[in-house]
Design an enzyme around this catalytic site. Structure first.
Site, PDB file in Angstrom:
ATOM      1  N   HIS A  83       0.820  -1.218   0.000  1.00  0.00           N
ATOM      2  CA  HIS A  83       0.000   0.000   0.000  1.00  0.00           C
ATOM      3  C   HIS A  83       0.851   1.264   0.000  1.00  0.00           C
ATOM      4  O   HIS A  83       0.364   2.333  -0.320  1.00  0.00           O
ATOM      5  CB  HIS A  83      -1.065  -0.024   1.111  1.00  0.00           C
ATOM      6  CG  HIS A  83      -0.584   0.284   2.491  1.00  0.00           C
ATOM      7  ND1 HIS A  83      -0.269  -0.691   3.419  1.00  0.00           N
ATOM      8  CD2 HIS A  83      -0.384   1.453   3.122  1.00  0.00           C
ATOM      9  CE1 HIS A  83       0.096  -0.120   4.543  1.00  0.00           C
ATOM     10  NE2 HIS A  83       0.037   1.184   4.400  1.00  0.00           N
ATOM     11  N   ASP A 219       1.165  -7.723   2.179  1.00  0.00           N
ATOM     12  CA  ASP A 219       1.316  -6.279   1.942  1.00  0.00           C
ATOM     13  C   ASP A 219       2.784  -5.856   1.789  1.00  0.00           C
ATOM     14  O   ASP A 219       3.340  -5.202   2.657  1.00  0.00           O
ATOM     15  CB  ASP A 219       0.663  -5.526   3.115  1.00  0.00           C
ATOM     16  CG  ASP A 219       0.325  -4.083   2.747  1.00  0.00           C
ATOM     17  OD1 ASP A 219       0.883  -3.573   1.764  1.00  0.00           O
ATOM     18  OD2 ASP A 219      -0.487  -3.469   3.467  1.00  0.00           O
ATOM     19  N   SER A 647       4.147   2.010   8.481  1.00  0.00           N
ATOM     20  CA  SER A 647       3.908   1.016   7.450  1.00  0.00           C
ATOM     21  C   SER A 647       5.178   0.740   6.680  1.00  0.00           C
ATOM     22  O   SER A 647       5.865   1.666   6.266  1.00  0.00           O
ATOM     23  CB  SER A 647       2.839   1.498   6.487  1.00  0.00           C
ATOM     24  OG  SER A 647       1.605   1.172   7.011  1.00  0.00           O
TER      25      SER A 647
END
Ligand code: ARG
Ligand code: ASP
Length: 714
Positions: A83, A219, A647
């Site tokens: 992402h 991810d 992240s």
């Protein structure tokens, strides 16, 4: 029993740091070293951050201004989340080469794809510059003077630090300006896309599973940094060479067990750990509910459209991902704060602080004044929330703003603006029939919601919701902005003398009224002044808190600087009768599989590997079911305190080896930006073995794994 115990600790030390809470400054990690070792760490604080030697810090990078990455080879190869790389994967995708859907793997260096605009920043060193930044500030300096002195000092200090180097220096305030640190950075600008799994792996579970455990999202994406012949940052050039990092991470194939020590090393964006009960109340029980309701309206209409066709799905996918991300997080945040009785706990602490402060002139008035400020701030915050979440919700009002700018433009600016508007109209009207249904519904419903809440007095003398709806519908239909031919003609002959016609358009009239109400200059001046005053008072409040609790170890709120969070792998109880194990496996992907639901489609090749249990060196045997053959681990959760910006951060084991990639938090613990609860707050990590399995066995890009340094496993 555990609950009771936690409750006791929380009420007794409401504002002091709890087990596993904290995002620590790498340079000062020596202070946590004993605690980290007690928790299981086998390396030293110096192995993590050391100004004189290559250390783990040199393997970490800030990916643009919002995610983290880590080097995994001595040739500039790094990992981050899918992402985080999303917009770069999308920008290289076309209908013929749909890398977003199908994945992308560079099979040679030549195939790696340049990503203009993408930066990878390495921290060279950091320094406490508090004394230098505050030089010339005294107890009698006014706030205005203080800001000017600080700004000029910062200019001087950073200029001196950068002199004669290619480094970039920045200084950031900590603890609301009680402390300042300088960061000297090296910013790389030739960054190329190396690999990304297909969306149904990299975004498996989509927005349905977002913020949730058990999770099965692969991810991750991979990039490579290139540098000039001296290994220094350089703009893209075919002659650049893969960057040689001072350090890259070793990867452990040993995996994790419940209770294992882990730490996360990366760039958390924003937390608000020390704010008062007024602030928590405003966020959790006033602003979040408004935002959530208004986004529910938008999501309902976008999702309806997306369920109708693949084209509509593509059109709205990224918009919906971002609307839904906040929408879901705020729900978890509000529930979490209320479950914890967060406002009450803050109030209890404030009482204790006040008792302590009553005898001290420096602190006595801090909380009462801050309370007064929040009384002033609250109504303005609410109006601004309505403006951003309701007035700006539809494309119709977004476009009204653009045409307002046109009507205000000078003769010189007009030609360029008209050109841009025409270009965007081209796209906008290409599927207008379908889009207008969605956009009109969003426009009408969000304004109606605002009107019912008493925030749209400018809708005039409408008596009922039906009336308001009719009025809004009429505005939408009658505006020239929604009439392609009329608008085209109008723009073709546009000169500033035509501005009046725009000013009379019902869309601009409505937008102007809404804007004038929310952005009344006097109100905004009050807002700015009050906000600045709160920042000043927070500076005293946090300083006072530290004086009052001299034995508590404080950590500064996240501010997109490099931090270490540590904890351990642990499951949790999200609600009565349910216990979440801390790992997920490929079996869970097969359980979720549903060919009819976009988020749960499983790649045929992944299924084949699963059916054959063909996991190579990355699979593990479950000691309790050894005869069942190997499992493929996919994700795990831990008690590391993380937030947005973390992240892509490496999740490391007791030896500082890479075991996973941080990518999310569990929904029940999303209040951790304001209030951390060790019973509920968990970060969600991709197991590095699943990442390697996808690269090697699924994509056949073993040459990339061969670049890495793997240790352990079978
Ligand atoms: N919740 C994660 C974060 O805040 C992931 C967001 C992207 N994924 C999504 N399905 N929208 O960044
Ligand atoms: N998903 C977030 C990010 O992209 C991480 C979090 O909020 O926990 O940084």
């Amino acid at each position: 029993m555990k609950k009771l115990f936690t409750w006791f600790i929380m009420s007794a030390m409401a504002i002091s740091v709890l087990a596993d809470e904290g995002m620590w400054i790498p340079m000062l990690l020596g202070r946590n070293e004993a605690d980290m070792k007690k928790a299981g760490m086998r390396i030293s604080a110096k192995d993590i951050y050391d100004i004189n030697n290559a250390c783990l810090k040199d393997a970490i990078l800030l990916f643009n201004q919002g995610c983290t990455g880590e080097y995994v080879s001595d040739e500039g190869l790094f990992l981050t989340n899918h992402h985080c790389g999303y917009s770069y994967i999308t920008s290289h995708s076309t209908v013929e080469h749909d890398y977003l859907t199908n994945g992308f793997w560079a099979m040679s260096r030549e195939e790696e794809l340049p990503c203009p605009g993408l930066t990878a920043t390495r921290l060279v060193r950091m320094e406490d510059v508090t004394a230098k930044v505050l030089e010339g500030v005294t107890a009698n300096t006014s706030e205005g003077e203080r800001a000017a002195i600080i700004e000029s000092n910062i200019q001087k200090i950073t200029a001196a630090a950068m002199m004669g180097t290619h480094y970039k220096a920045i200084i950031k305030p900590f603890y609301y300006g009680n402390q300042y640190f300088m960061y000297v950075n090296e910013v790389f600008t030739d960054v190329r896309l190396v690999g990304a799994p297909p969306s149904n792996i990299g975004k498996f579970g989509g927005d349905t599973d977002n913020w949730m455990w058990p999770r099965h999202t692969g991810d991750f994406s991979m990039f490579r940094v290139y540098a000039d012949k001296d290994n220094k940052p350089a703009p893209y050039s075919a002659d650049n060479k893969p960057y040689k990092p001072l350090k890259h991470l070793e990867i452990s194939l040993n995996g994790v067990k419940e209770g294992d020590f882990t730490f996360v090393f990366g760039y958390p964006g924003t937390t608000q750990r020390y704010v008062t009960s007024d602030h928590v109340e405003l966020t959790a029980n006033i602003e979040n509910p408004i935002r959530i309701d208004l986004r529910t309206i938008r999501l309902k209409h976008y999702n309806n459209a997306m369920n109708k066709s693949a084209g509509q799905r593509l059109k709205y996918a990224s918009k919906v991902a971002s609307i839904a991300n906040g929408w879901k997080k705020w729900q978890g945040e509000t529930q979490g704060i209320n479950r914890l009785k967060g406002v009450e706990k803050k109030k209890e602490f404030e009482q204790r602080f006040q008792q302590w402060a009553n005898a001290k002139s420096e602190y006595r008035d801090v909380l009462p004044k801050m309370h007064e400020d929040y009384e002033k701030l609250r109504p303005i915050e609410v109006e601004l929330t309505y403006f951003s979440e309701a007035v700006r919700a539809s494309d119709f009002m977004g476009r009204a703003k653009n045409y307002r700018d046109l009507a205000n433009a000078s003769e010189k600016e007009v030609a360029e603006m008209v050109k841009k508007l025409k270009e965007s109209n081209e796209k906008y009207f290409s599927d207008f029939e379908l889009h207008t249904v969605v956009d009109k519904a969003i426009f009408v419903e969000t304004f109606l919601y605002m009107w019912k809440a008493g925030y749209a007095p400018y809708l005039g003398d409408v008596k009922s919701g039906d009336d308001a709806e009719k009025k809004l519908s009429k505005i939408y239909d009658e505006s020239m902005l929604n009439n392609k031919e009329k608008l085209q003609k109008f723009l073709d002959g546009y000169t500033i003398s035509k501005a009046k016609k725009l000013n009379d358009d019902p869309a601009l009239k409505l937008y102007d009224k809404a804007y004038t109400l929310a952005y009344d200059p006097e109100k905004i001046a009050t807002y700015r002044r009050t906000y600045a005053d709160i920042q000043r008072l927070m500076r005293s409040y946090v300083k006072g808190m530290m004086e009052m609790q001299p034995t508590v170890k404080f950590f500064p709120d996240a501010n997109l600087t490099l931090r270490v969070a540590y904890g351990h792998v642990e499951g949790f109880r999200p609600r009565d009768g349910v216990y979440y194990k801390p790992y997920s496996t490929l079996q869970g992907i097969m359980e979720k599989e549903n060919p009819d639901i976009y988020d749960y489609v499983v790649e045929p090749k992944l299924k084949r590997l699963y059916n054959r249990q063909d996991y190579g060196r990355y699979g593990v045997l479950d000691p309790q079911r050894p005869n069942d053959g190997p499992d493929m681990p996919v994700g795990f959760i831990a008690t590391n305190h993380t937030t947005g910006g973390n992240s892509g951060s490496p999740v490391l084991d007791a030896d500082g080896r890479l075991i996973g990639l941080n990518f999310d938090r569990c929904w029940e613990g999303t209040m951790s930006d304001l209030l951390f609860d060790p019973d509920y707050c968990r970060n969600i990590c991709l197991d590095i073995r699943y990442c390697l399995f996808i690269i090697d066995k699924f994509a056949g890009a073993k040459h990339l794994v061969d670049e890495m340094t793997l240790v352990g496993g079978k």
